[in-house]
Design a protein around this motif. Structure first.
Motif, PDB file in Angstrom:
ATOM      1  N   ARG A  83      -9.186  -5.747   9.287  1.00 20.02           N
ATOM      2  CA  ARG A  83      -8.835  -5.340   7.927  1.00 20.02           C
ATOM      3  C   ARG A  83      -8.501  -3.849   7.889  1.00 20.02           C
ATOM      4  O   ARG A  83      -7.607  -3.425   7.166  1.00 20.02           O
ATOM      5  N   SER A  88       6.132 -13.795   9.446  1.00 24.70           N
ATOM      6  CA  SER A  88       6.870 -12.540   9.340  1.00 24.70           C
ATOM      7  C   SER A  88       5.901 -11.392   9.086  1.00 24.70           C
ATOM      8  O   SER A  88       4.775 -11.608   8.624  1.00 24.70           O
ATOM      9  N   TYR A 122       5.493  -7.309   7.554  1.00 23.46           N
ATOM     10  CA  TYR A 122       6.021  -6.269   6.676  1.00 23.46           C
ATOM     11  C   TYR A 122       5.154  -5.031   6.778  1.00 23.46           C
ATOM     12  O   TYR A 122       3.941  -5.114   6.948  1.00 23.46           O
ATOM     13  N   GLN A 166       4.045  -1.656   4.601  1.00 15.43           N
ATOM     14  CA  GLN A 166       4.041  -1.099   3.247  1.00 15.43           C
ATOM     15  C   GLN A 166       3.498   0.323   3.271  1.00 15.43           C
ATOM     16  O   GLN A 166       2.366   0.562   3.699  1.00 15.43           O
ATOM     17  N   LEU A 202       7.835  -1.670   0.698  1.00 18.69           N
ATOM     18  CA  LEU A 202       7.685  -2.832   1.568  1.00 18.69           C
ATOM     19  C   LEU A 202       8.940  -3.020   2.400  1.00 18.69           C
ATOM     20  O   LEU A 202      10.025  -3.192   1.860  1.00 18.69           O
ATOM     21  N   PHE A 221      10.678  -5.068   5.828  1.00 17.91           N
ATOM     22  CA  PHE A 221      10.610  -6.175   6.773  1.00 17.91           C
ATOM     23  C   PHE A 221      10.622  -5.647   8.206  1.00 17.91           C
ATOM     24  O   PHE A 221      11.486  -4.831   8.574  1.00 17.91           O
ATOM     25  N   GLU A 280      10.461 -11.455  12.133  1.00 14.53           N
ATOM     26  CA  GLU A 280      10.025 -12.816  11.857  1.00 14.53           C
ATOM     27  C   GLU A 280      10.027 -13.612  13.151  1.00 14.53           C
ATOM     28  O   GLU A 280      10.920 -13.459  13.989  1.00 14.53           O
ATOM     29  N   LEU A 296      -0.018  -0.104   5.388  1.00 19.66           N
ATOM     30  CA  LEU A 296      -0.602  -1.434   5.271  1.00 19.66           C
ATOM     31  C   LEU A 296       0.378  -2.401   5.913  1.00 19.66           C
ATOM     32  O   LEU A 296       1.551  -2.439   5.538  1.00 19.66           O
ATOM     33  N   LEU A 356       1.391  -6.140   6.497  1.00 20.52           N
ATOM     34  CA  LEU A 356       1.186  -7.454   5.887  1.00 20.52           C
ATOM     35  C   LEU A 356       1.868  -8.532   6.712  1.00 20.52           C
ATOM     36  O   LEU A 356       3.008  -8.381   7.146  1.00 20.52           O
ATOM     37  N   LEU A 388       6.779 -17.105   0.482  1.00 19.84           N
ATOM     38  CA  LEU A 388       5.918 -16.572   1.530  1.00 19.84           C
ATOM     39  C   LEU A 388       4.491 -16.494   1.019  1.00 19.84           C
ATOM     40  O   LEU A 388       4.241 -16.164  -0.130  1.00 19.84           O
ATOM     41  N   PHE A 444       1.120 -14.440   1.795  1.00 16.30           N
ATOM     42  CA  PHE A 444       0.723 -13.219   2.471  1.00 16.30           C
ATOM     43  C   PHE A 444      -0.769 -13.156   2.736  1.00 16.30           C
ATOM     44  O   PHE A 444      -1.581 -13.679   1.965  1.00 16.30           O
ATOM     45  N   GLY A 445      -1.113 -12.460   3.815  1.00 16.80           N
ATOM     46  CA  GLY A 445      -2.496 -12.123   4.076  1.00 16.80           C
ATOM     47  C   GLY A 445      -2.864 -10.843   3.328  1.00 16.80           C
ATOM     48  O   GLY A 445      -2.025 -10.245   2.658  1.00 16.80           O
ATOM     49  N   SER A 446      -4.117 -10.440   3.463  1.00 15.89           N
ATOM     50  CA  SER A 446      -4.593  -9.231   2.782  1.00 15.89           C
ATOM     51  C   SER A 446      -4.185  -7.954   3.497  1.00 15.89           C
ATOM     52  O   SER A 446      -4.361  -6.867   2.962  1.00 15.89           O
ATOM     53  N   TYR A 481       6.511 -11.246  -6.986  1.00 19.02           N
ATOM     54  CA  TYR A 481       5.188 -11.265  -6.369  1.00 19.02           C
ATOM     55  C   TYR A 481       4.297 -10.268  -7.102  1.00 19.02           C
ATOM     56  O   TYR A 481       4.763  -9.258  -7.627  1.00 19.02           O
ATOM     57  N   SER A 535      -6.675  -5.961  -4.151  1.00 20.68           N
ATOM     58  CA  SER A 535      -7.116  -6.519  -2.866  1.00 20.68           C
ATOM     59  C   SER A 535      -6.039  -6.418  -1.795  1.00 20.68           C
ATOM     60  O   SER A 535      -6.333  -6.497  -0.595  1.00 20.68           O
ATOM     61  N   GLY A 536      -4.790  -6.239  -2.188  1.00 19.16           N
ATOM     62  CA  GLY A 536      -3.738  -5.977  -1.213  1.00 19.16           C
ATOM     63  C   GLY A 536      -2.774  -7.106  -0.926  1.00 19.16           C
ATOM     64  O   GLY A 536      -1.619  -6.850  -0.592  1.00 19.16           O
ATOM     65  N   GLU A 537      -3.216  -8.352  -1.021  1.00 16.28           N
ATOM     66  CA  GLU A 537      -2.289  -9.418  -0.659  1.00 16.28           C
ATOM     67  C   GLU A 537      -1.281  -9.660  -1.763  1.00 16.28           C
ATOM     68  O   GLU A 537      -1.578  -9.539  -2.943  1.00 16.28           O
ATOM     69  N   LEU A 538      -0.089  -9.986  -1.346  1.00 23.78           N
ATOM     70  CA  LEU A 538       0.963 -10.308  -2.307  1.00 23.78           C
ATOM     71  C   LEU A 538       0.828 -11.764  -2.716  1.00 23.78           C
ATOM     72  O   LEU A 538       0.738 -12.653  -1.866  1.00 23.78           O
ATOM     73  N   SER A 547      12.343 -15.748   5.559  1.00 18.04           N
ATOM     74  CA  SER A 547      11.292 -14.729   5.539  1.00 18.04           C
ATOM     75  C   SER A 547      11.749 -13.296   5.391  1.00 18.04           C
ATOM     76  O   SER A 547      10.924 -12.423   5.255  1.00 18.04           O
ATOM     77  N   LYS A 548      13.035 -13.036   5.425  1.00 10.61           N
ATOM     78  CA  LYS A 548      13.470 -11.647   5.327  1.00 10.61           C
ATOM     79  C   LYS A 548      13.746 -11.334   3.863  1.00 10.61           C
ATOM     80  O   LYS A 548      14.811 -11.641   3.332  1.00 10.61           O
ATOM     81  N   LEU A 549      12.762 -10.731   3.240  1.00 10.50           N
ATOM     82  CA  LEU A 549      12.888 -10.354   1.838  1.00 10.50           C
ATOM     83  C   LEU A 549      13.177  -8.868   1.715  1.00 10.50           C
ATOM     84  O   LEU A 549      12.631  -8.054   2.454  1.00 10.50           O
ATOM     85  N   PHE A 570      12.521  -6.053  -0.897  1.00  6.86           N
ATOM     86  CA  PHE A 570      11.669  -5.823  -2.055  1.00  6.86           C
ATOM     87  C   PHE A 570      12.142  -4.617  -2.867  1.00  6.86           C
ATOM     88  O   PHE A 570      12.699  -3.657  -2.323  1.00  6.86           O
ATOM     89  N   GLY A 571      11.863  -4.681  -4.162  1.00  2.00           N
ATOM     90  CA  GLY A 571      11.995  -3.497  -4.999  1.00  2.00           C
ATOM     91  C   GLY A 571      10.805  -2.586  -4.758  1.00  2.00           C
ATOM     92  O   GLY A 571       9.892  -2.924  -3.977  1.00  2.00           O
TER      93      GLY A 571
END
Lengths: 113, 117
Positions: free
Chosen positions: A9, A33, A35, A37, A43, A45, A48, A88, A90, A102, A104-106, B37, B42-45, B103-105, B107-108
């Motif tokens: 974590r 995939s 990412y 941040q 964020l 990419f 993948e 971070l 992800l 998608l 996502f994990g934490s 999203y 907590s961080g996850e999207l 999977s290739k996003l 993001f704003g």
């Protein structure tokens, strides 16, 4: 069913070291995939993987690499860490069809000192 | 190249107010998906909604509603009667068909929503 699991974590490293981050996708998801941040770049990419093959890659230097295992678990590696790699990280998993959402994990919070 | 713009950096509202988050996108593809999203502390999207480029319709789901307009390249998100638990960062994202992958996003930059009592 269990969500996307990322370990560790939190991670603190020093410049020049390398780091490996792990991601276990949702059962049945074959696409993973990654990412990055950051407050400055948002964020972005990274890459993948699907069926142990890299399908797509973002605009990151070669110090960033990854792999996927036969059970769909994935790892990403960053070598020769720089201060700017603090972020971070992800991981997300999904079904493979275009347009799939998608999950996502934490994330792993990496700090490079 | 694809681009997603969220002009609102931060919005503060009082609980029970309605709030709209704006999203404008750019793409040369005719086939694409748009997503919203939510990222709590907590961080996850957390996935909220997706729209493909062929279905230009609005949708309401509980307190959430979405307005997709191809003519203005916008995909706005409204929370009705906001609650403190809605406080989070909200991201709009674009997935283009040309990437050949789910999977290739792109993001704003996100909009931080703060809901207070």
């Amino acid at each position: 069913k269990a969500g996307v699991t990322q370990t560790p974590r939190y991670l603190i490293k020093t410049r020049g070291q390398q780091v490996t981050l792990s991601c276990s996708p949702i059962s049945g998801h074959r696409s993973v995939s990654w990412y990055q941040q950051t407050p400055g770049q948002g964020l972005q990419f990274l890459f993948e993987y699907f069926s142990e093959t890299q399908r797509n890659k973002g605009n990151f230097p070669g110090r960033f690499s990854g792999r996927q295992f036969s059970n769909s678990r994935s790892e990403m590696n960053v070598s020769t860490l720089e201060l700017g790699d603090s972020a971070l990280y992800l991981c997300a998993s999904s079904l493979v069809e275009f347009g799939e959402k998608l999950f996502f994990g934490s994330g792993t919070q990496l700090s490079v000192l | 190249a694809q681009k997603v713009t969220q002009a609102q950096t931060e919005i503060s509202v009082v609980e029970k107010e309605d709030v709209t988050l704006d999203c404008v996108y750019e793409t040369r593809d005719t086939t694409y998906y748009l997503f919203w999203y939510k990222q709590p502390p907590s961080g996850e999207l957390v996935f909220l909604i997706r729209r493909n480029s062929f279905v230009e319709q609005n949708e309401i789901s509980g307190r959430y509603s979405w307005n997709f307009q191809k003519s203005t390249s916008s995909f706005n998100f409204t929370i009705t009667a906001s609650q403190v638990v809605d406080s989070a960062v909200y991201f709009c994202a674009l997935s283009e068909g040309g990437t050949g992958t789910a999977s290739k996003l792109t993001f704003g930059t996100g909009t931080r929503l703060q809901v207070t009592l």
